[in-house]
Design a protein around this motif. Structure first.
Motif, PDB file in Angstrom:
ATOM      1  N   SER A  98      10.865   6.594   1.348  1.00 19.09           N
ATOM      2  CA  SER A  98      10.307   6.659   2.702  1.00 19.09           C
ATOM      3  C   SER A  98       9.109   5.740   2.887  1.00 19.09           C
ATOM      4  CB  SER A  98       9.892   8.097   3.025  1.00 19.09           C
ATOM      5  OG  SER A  98       8.840   8.520   2.172  1.00 19.09           O
ATOM      6  N   GLY A  99       8.694   5.048   1.803  1.00 18.47           N
ATOM      7  CA  GLY A  99       7.606   4.087   1.905  1.00 18.47           C
ATOM      8  C   GLY A  99       6.314   4.519   1.257  1.00 18.47           C
ATOM      9  N   SER A 100       6.236   5.734   0.713  1.00 17.57           N
ATOM     10  CA  SER A 100       5.022   6.217   0.068  1.00 17.57           C
ATOM     11  C   SER A 100       5.067   5.881  -1.412  1.00 17.57           C
ATOM     12  CB  SER A 100       4.883   7.735   0.267  1.00 17.57           C
ATOM     13  OG  SER A 100       3.769   8.239  -0.438  1.00 17.57           O
ATOM     14  N   LEU A 101       4.358   4.821  -1.804  1.00 23.59           N
ATOM     15  CA  LEU A 101       4.341   4.380  -3.198  1.00 23.59           C
ATOM     16  C   LEU A 101       3.119   4.879  -3.963  1.00 23.59           C
ATOM     17  CD1 LEU A 101       5.510   0.681  -2.730  1.00 23.59           C
ATOM     18  CD2 LEU A 101       6.892   2.666  -3.356  1.00 23.59           C
ATOM     19  N   ALA A 123       5.120   4.496 -13.855  1.00 25.40           N
ATOM     20  CA  ALA A 123       4.733   3.118 -14.136  1.00 25.40           C
ATOM     21  C   ALA A 123       5.412   2.146 -13.171  1.00 25.40           C
ATOM     22  CB  ALA A 123       5.087   2.764 -15.577  1.00 25.40           C
ATOM     23  N   MET A 124       6.681   2.416 -12.853  1.00 27.85           N
ATOM     24  CA  MET A 124       7.385   1.561 -11.899  1.00 27.85           C
ATOM     25  C   MET A 124       6.753   1.660 -10.514  1.00 27.85           C
ATOM     26  SD  MET A 124      11.346   1.754 -10.619  1.00 27.85           S
ATOM     27  CE  MET A 124      10.959   3.229  -9.675  1.00 27.85           C
ATOM     28  N   LEU A 128       5.126  -1.348  -8.353  1.00 26.96           N
ATOM     29  CA  LEU A 128       5.581  -1.630  -6.996  1.00 26.96           C
ATOM     30  C   LEU A 128       4.433  -1.523  -5.991  1.00 26.96           C
ATOM     31  CD1 LEU A 128       9.030   0.204  -6.830  1.00 26.96           C
ATOM     32  CD2 LEU A 128       8.621  -2.260  -6.779  1.00 26.96           C
ATOM     33  N   ASP A 129       3.584  -0.510  -6.162  1.00 30.95           N
ATOM     34  CA  ASP A 129       2.461  -0.327  -5.252  1.00 30.95           C
ATOM     35  C   ASP A 129       1.516  -1.522  -5.320  1.00 30.95           C
ATOM     36  OD1 ASP A 129       0.870   0.865  -3.388  1.00 30.95           O
ATOM     37  OD2 ASP A 129      -0.093   2.258  -4.773  1.00 30.95           O
ATOM     38  N   ALA A 130       1.228  -1.963  -6.556  1.00 30.92           N
ATOM     39  CA  ALA A 130       0.350  -3.120  -6.708  1.00 30.92           C
ATOM     40  C   ALA A 130       0.990  -4.383  -6.143  1.00 30.92           C
ATOM     41  CB  ALA A 130       0.004  -3.317  -8.187  1.00 30.92           C
ATOM     42  N   HIS A 131       2.314  -4.526  -6.358  1.00 30.91           N
ATOM     43  CA  HIS A 131       3.002  -5.722  -5.862  1.00 30.91           C
ATOM     44  C   HIS A 131       3.034  -5.745  -4.333  1.00 30.91           C
ATOM     45  CE1 HIS A 131       5.805  -9.063  -5.863  1.00 30.91           C
ATOM     46  NE2 HIS A 131       6.596  -8.384  -5.046  1.00 30.91           N
ATOM     47  N   VAL A 132       3.310  -4.598  -3.730  1.00 30.61           N
ATOM     48  CA  VAL A 132       3.342  -4.542  -2.265  1.00 30.61           C
ATOM     49  C   VAL A 132       1.958  -4.805  -1.684  1.00 30.61           C
ATOM     50  CG1 VAL A 132       3.692  -2.997  -0.305  1.00 30.61           C
ATOM     51  CG2 VAL A 132       5.354  -3.044  -2.154  1.00 30.61           C
ATOM     52  N   GLN A 135       1.334  -8.462  -1.940  1.00 30.98           N
ATOM     53  CA  GLN A 135       2.103  -9.211  -0.952  1.00 30.98           C
ATOM     54  C   GLN A 135       1.492  -9.067   0.444  1.00 30.98           C
ATOM     55  OE1 GLN A 135       4.702 -11.313  -1.379  1.00 30.98           O
ATOM     56  NE2 GLN A 135       4.320 -11.076  -3.563  1.00 30.98           N
ATOM     57  N   ARG A 136       0.978  -7.896   0.751  1.00 35.07           N
ATOM     58  CA  ARG A 136       0.347  -7.706   2.061  1.00 35.07           C
ATOM     59  C   ARG A 136      -0.916  -8.546   2.172  1.00 35.07           C
ATOM     60  NH1 ARG A 136       0.987  -1.091   2.459  1.00 35.07           N
ATOM     61  NH2 ARG A 136       3.210  -1.090   3.071  1.00 35.07           N
ATOM     62  N   ARG A 137      -1.718  -8.561   1.100  1.00 36.89           N
ATOM     63  CA  ARG A 137      -2.919  -9.399   1.125  1.00 36.89           C
ATOM     64  C   ARG A 137      -2.535 -10.869   1.247  1.00 36.89           C
ATOM     65  NH1 ARG A 137      -4.460  -6.001  -3.183  1.00 36.89           N
ATOM     66  NH2 ARG A 137      -3.989  -7.697  -4.639  1.00 36.89           N
ATOM     67  N   PHE A 138      -1.486 -11.244   0.496  1.00 43.35           N
ATOM     68  CA  PHE A 138      -1.053 -12.636   0.539  1.00 43.35           C
ATOM     69  C   PHE A 138      -0.569 -13.017   1.938  1.00 43.35           C
ATOM     70  CE2 PHE A 138       2.360 -15.775   0.251  1.00 43.35           C
ATOM     71  CZ  PHE A 138       1.697 -16.812  -0.382  1.00 43.35           C
TER      72      PHE A 138
END
Length: 355
Positions: A98-101, A123-124, A128-132, A135-138
């Motif tokens: 649902s989008g809650s990482l 850990a996954m 994913l939370d760090a990657h998202v 990506q948002r900051r980027f």
């Protein structure tokens, strides 16, 4: 049927089979040796086989019924207890879908298979939370950086329209500079996307030759800034994209030249092969860096703790971000270390592959 029902039926079925086997053993190895006819003895009544069978059959039936009920109830409770961690994993999976990482299972208890599954899932989710978030900051930074040249262009055109006597040649020079920066930024974003997707053909590449080519290409920039480039090392074969690896080395050398001392600075480019891996080290003199600032240098549009400003001469702020993406796309690692005397040491480690 659900897994809990299947496990419950399995437990009950196992108990029923075990009870039936036990009663069969009693039948075969005890009752078969009892005589079938009338038995005379010292007492008034001695049961024979038929008597024992009539007494044994109801008791065995009730025992089997008890085992069936006990197996179903006990199996249901035991299966529920065993599958409780799996229910927590399922709930966390639905939250992630649902989008809650940010949710974590944090399963307590001993280190069993369910605990390993929950820890791996946590850990996954963290990655994913760090990657998202990255990506948002980027995306936000890229939008800002791409908007800046357009805003400057619009401002220059508005000024030229309101001032008919403005020097047209100077306006063209300014517009060309702004347009060049926008093109460089767009090309850097394309290289970064290509590296992250890993869409390139692998071939044998000698990093020592790549380092020499990058140093030779950037030698005029180094001479203009009073920086000396020194290349050394041994042949270092790996596999990957020659163009991307050249971009990696060029970015490192360019950063080392630009972020150096005002005069009499040095840049050392070293290649080596050891322990089944090749290593490229770019080390430069420069200002003193703290570990906190060094940790942020690979983030897009960052230089230390400050964002790259539009029109800054150091580039578009994607140099080390591209280096990190290219290194990871080639299965390598990137390590940044602040030098004690000032400056930076960057080490890229890739797998050794001889042609």
């Amino acid at each position: 049927m659900s897994v809990r029902v299947k496990l419950t039926l399995s437990y009950a079925g196992f108990l029923m089979v075990a009870g039936t086997l036990l009663l069969t053993v009693v039948w075969l190895f005890l009752l078969r040796y009892v005589p079938d006819g009338q038995i005379t003895g010292p007492g008034p009544f001695v049961p024979n086989r038929d008597d024992l069978i009539r007494a044994f059959t109801p008791a065995a039936t009730w025992a089997l019924l008890f085992l069936l009920v006990f197996g179903l109830l006990g199996g249901w409770l035991l299966a529920g207890r065993m599958l409780a961690p799996l229910a927590r994993v399922t709930a966390a999976t639905r939250l992630a879908a649902s989008g809650s990482l940010s949710h974590r299972i944090a399963l307590p208890g001993r280190q069993d298979e369910f605990r390993e599954l929950a820890d791996s899932f946590d850990a996954m989710l963290a990655r994913l939370d760090a990657h998202v978030a990255e990506q948002r900051r980027f995306a936000a930074n890229a939008s800002h950086e791409l908007r800046t040249p357009l805003a400057i262009t619009q401002t220059l055109l508005d000024v030229a329209r309101n001032d008919p006597h403005r020097d047209a040649d100077a306006l063209i020079v300014q517009l060309r500079a702004v347009n060049t920066r926008a093109i460089e930024l767009t090309e850097a974003l394309l290289v970064l996307s290509r590296a992250e997707q890993g869409s390139f053909t692998r071939e044998p590449v000698d990093l020592s030759l790549v380092a020499e080519e990058a140093a030779e290409t950037l030698l005029p920039l180094a001479e203009a800034r009073g920086v000396a480039i020194r290349t050394s090392g041994e042949v270092a074969w790996t596999t990957g994209s020659y163009a991307l690896l050249l971009q990696l080395v060029s970015n490192l050398v360019h950063n080392a030249i630009v972020h150096n001392l005002p005069a009499h600075g040095t840049v050392d480019v070293i290649t080596a092969e050891r322990d089944g891996a090749v290593e490229l080290v770019v080390e430069n003199t420069g200002e003193q860096l703290t570990p906190e600032r060094t940790a942020t240098l690979t983030e897009p549009f960052q230089r230390g703790s400050e964002r790259v400003r539009a029109g800054d001469h150091v580039g578009v702020g994607l140099g080390l971000a591209i280096v990190r993406s290219i290194a990871e796309a080639h299965g390598g690692t990137l390590l940044l270390t602040a030098r004690a005397g000032g400056g930076l040491r960057v080490a890229v480690r890739l797998g050794a592959r001889h042609p």
